[in-house]
Design a protein around this motif. Structure first.
Motif, PDB file in Angstrom:
ATOM      1  N   SER A 334       0.860  -1.177   0.000  1.00 19.18           N
ATOM      2  CA  SER A 334       0.000   0.000   0.000  1.00 19.18           C
ATOM      3  C   SER A 334       0.900   1.232   0.000  1.00 19.18           C
ATOM      4  N   PRO A 335       0.357   2.404  -0.344  1.00 17.47           N
ATOM      5  CA  PRO A 335       1.179   3.616  -0.337  1.00 17.47           C
ATOM      6  C   PRO A 335       1.829   3.908   1.017  1.00 17.47           C
ATOM      7  N   THR A 336       1.218   3.437   2.096  1.00 17.75           N
ATOM      8  CA  THR A 336       1.772   3.701   3.421  1.00 17.75           C
ATOM      9  C   THR A 336       3.073   2.957   3.681  1.00 17.75           C
ATOM     10  N   LEU A 337       3.403   1.990   2.825  1.00 18.07           N
ATOM     11  CA  LEU A 337       4.622   1.201   3.019  1.00 18.07           C
ATOM     12  C   LEU A 337       5.822   1.767   2.268  1.00 18.07           C
ATOM     13  N   ILE A 338       5.711   2.986   1.753  1.00 18.25           N
ATOM     14  CA  ILE A 338       6.813   3.559   0.987  1.00 18.25           C
ATOM     15  C   ILE A 338       8.074   3.695   1.834  1.00 18.25           C
ATOM     16  N   ASP A 339       7.950   4.132   3.077  1.00 19.14           N
ATOM     17  CA  ASP A 339       9.146   4.287   3.914  1.00 19.14           C
ATOM     18  C   ASP A 339       9.824   2.940   4.161  1.00 19.14           C
ATOM     19  N   GLN A 340       9.040   1.891   4.336  1.00 24.50           N
ATOM     20  CA  GLN A 340       9.614   0.561   4.532  1.00 24.50           C
ATOM     21  C   GLN A 340      10.315   0.102   3.260  1.00 24.50           C
ATOM     22  N   ALA A 341       9.690   0.352   2.103  1.00 25.35           N
ATOM     23  CA  ALA A 341      10.312  -0.018   0.834  1.00 25.35           C
ATOM     24  C   ALA A 341      11.636   0.714   0.644  1.00 25.35           C
ATOM     25  N   ILE A 342      11.666   1.997   0.975  1.00 27.48           N
ATOM     26  CA  ILE A 342      12.908   2.770   0.862  1.00 27.48           C
ATOM     27  C   ILE A 342      13.979   2.203   1.778  1.00 27.48           C
ATOM     28  N   SER A 343      13.591   1.845   2.995  1.00 26.90           N
ATOM     29  CA  SER A 343      14.577   1.315   3.949  1.00 26.90           C
ATOM     30  C   SER A 343      15.154  -0.018   3.488  1.00 26.90           C
ATOM     31  N   TYR A 344      14.434  -0.744   2.622  1.00 24.55           N
ATOM     32  CA  TYR A 344      14.909  -2.025   2.092  1.00 24.55           C
ATOM     33  C   TYR A 344      15.525  -1.893   0.695  1.00 24.55           C
ATOM     34  N   GLY A 345      15.681  -0.665   0.211  1.00 24.73           N
ATOM     35  CA  GLY A 345      16.420  -0.470  -1.034  1.00 24.73           C
ATOM     36  C   GLY A 345      15.600  -0.118  -2.253  1.00 24.73           C
ATOM     37  N   GLY A 346      14.318   0.159  -2.093  1.00 25.54           N
ATOM     38  CA  GLY A 346      13.491   0.568  -3.221  1.00 25.54           C
ATOM     39  C   GLY A 346      13.316   2.071  -3.279  1.00 25.54           C
ATOM     40  N   VAL A 347      12.695   2.535  -4.346  1.00 22.59           N
ATOM     41  CA  VAL A 347      12.431   3.973  -4.477  1.00 22.59           C
ATOM     42  C   VAL A 347      10.941   4.259  -4.600  1.00 22.59           C
ATOM     43  N   SER A 348      10.134   3.218  -4.811  1.00 22.42           N
ATOM     44  CA  SER A 348       8.722   3.430  -5.105  1.00 22.42           C
ATOM     45  C   SER A 348       7.955   2.163  -4.777  1.00 22.42           C
ATOM     46  N   VAL A 349       6.637   2.305  -4.622  1.00 24.86           N
ATOM     47  CA  VAL A 349       5.762   1.150  -4.429  1.00 24.86           C
ATOM     48  C   VAL A 349       4.602   1.250  -5.411  1.00 24.86           C
ATOM     49  N   ALA A 350       4.061   0.094  -5.782  1.00 25.07           N
ATOM     50  CA  ALA A 350       2.993   0.056  -6.778  1.00 25.07           C
ATOM     51  C   ALA A 350       1.953  -0.978  -6.390  1.00 25.07           C
TER      52      ALA A 350
END
Length: 363
Positions: A334-350
């Motif tokens: 979900s959009p709310t998981l963007i910070d978690q995705a960034i902390s694991y090496g991503g730049v975006s969520v979809a």
């Protein structure tokens, strides 16, 4: 190194310089330095960075270079790998490992008025909007980085047309749903496998001219309409691996793959990331629009593909580190998981469901 003689029958290979690059920003403000006229690619703006020493890895180098050039201590900041790219200037080849670092509010407040760095280089803060329209003259190798920076934190994926099979006219229902529920100025990957995709895309973008669409790489632009805001073409995992298996070398033409727009690809494992890296490098060598992102999935279990084995955050992160292009998380997010995705090496969520608004957008 001296330039090779025009009369030489053999080409001397240019030295490859390994460089760590820091894309430093605070919200929409980005930090640029200015190279003096005597430097390679002089009289141009640049992101902070420098050579990677033999005794350090790229992340260690970027922390050191930022401290030496600006005084920022970023070892506790979130450092996100955007990607790796190679560029041949003729007299010099560079291999750039690029990281994005967001400053804290106190860091920005402390340094926002500094006009010069610790190495006496001019520094300036610029808006992301001005940066992306190339208001500032950057070295050629930086052009791909600007394309990477265009990726938003959230990308919405459309429902498949089959989701509306219980309606009397599935296409009309599909169009109405997305016309009403897409957020303002959203990036939207239109994922429909049925014939007539181009017609649906054209209808959707006429109804919602604010959105930015990602279309299948085989979509016929003739039927999309000139007013369709296409920001990238998408290459499925199957199509990516087909290209990789057919490729004889990194410089071969992209057989049947769009050369008019940047690409976003789909990856599920280390093999497909290897293929994506090869495609990204081939397109740079051919001076084609770059590969700007990879949907790496599934991160978590999804309703759409309940039988697919999810990667989990740790495996997803390990795969992301292998990528030479920015990673977009997909699958159960979900959009709310963007910070978690960034902390694991991503730049975006979809995703689909969690990325569609429950309210009709304002006109």
């Amino acid at each position: 190194m001296p330039s090779p003689s025009n009369h030489s029958t053999t080409c001397e290979k240019a030295t490859v310089v390994n460089v760590a690059v820091a894309v430093i920003h605070y919200k929409e403000q980005y930090l640029l330095g200015f190279r003096n006229a005597a430097q390679h690619q002089g009289n141009r703006y640049e992101f902070v960075g420098g050579k990677i020493e033999a005794s350090e890895d790229a992340k260690q180098a970027v922390i050191r270079e930022v401290a030496e050039e600006t005084g920022f201590a970023i070892h506790e900041n979130t450092i996100v790998k955007l990607g790796r790219l190679h560029h041949d200037y003729g007299d010099k080849q560079v291999s750039l490992q690029v990281y994005k670092i967001e400053l804290t509010a106190p860091q920005y407040e402390q340094h926002k008025h500094c006009q010069y760095g610790l190495e006496k280089q001019a520094l300036t803060w610029v808006t992301k909007a001005d940066l992306l329209v190339e208001k500032y003259d950057l070295p050629a190798a930086n052009k791909t980085m600007l394309e990477w920076l265009k990726l938003p934190e959230n990308i919405t994926i459309t429902y498949p047309l089959s989701h509306f099979d219980d309606h009397s006219d599935p296409a009309v229902a599909w169009l109405q749903c997305h016309q009403e529920k897409l957020t303002v100025a959203a990036w939207v990957y239109v994922r429909t496998k049925e014939a007539g995709t181009e017609k649906l895309i054209a209808q959707l973008t006429r109804a919602r001219p604010d959105i930015h669409v990602i279309v299948p790489h085989h979509a016929d632009s003739q039927f999309l309409g000139t007013d369709t805001h296409v920001v990238a073409h998408h290459l499925t995992h199957t199509a990516l691996m087909q290209w990789f298996n057919d490729a004889q070398d990194a410089a071969m033409p992209d057989q049947g793959i769009s050369s008019s727009h940047p690409l976003i690809v789909s990856c599920h494992d280390a093999d497909s990331i290897t293929a994506a890296n090869k495609l990204a490098r081939a397109r740079l060598q051919q001076q084609l629009p770059p590969v700007v992102g990879s949907f790496l999935s599934p991160v978590l279990a999804t309703q759409t593909h309940p039988d697919a084995v999810s990667l989990g955050w740790e495996t997803w992160s390990a795969l992301a580190q292998l990528s030479d292009i920015p990673i977009i998380g997909l699958g159960g997010l979900s959009p709310t998981l963007i910070d978690q995705a960034i902390s694991y090496g991503g730049v975006s969520v979809a995703g689909i469901r969690q990325f569609l608004s429950s309210q009709k957008p304002k006109a």
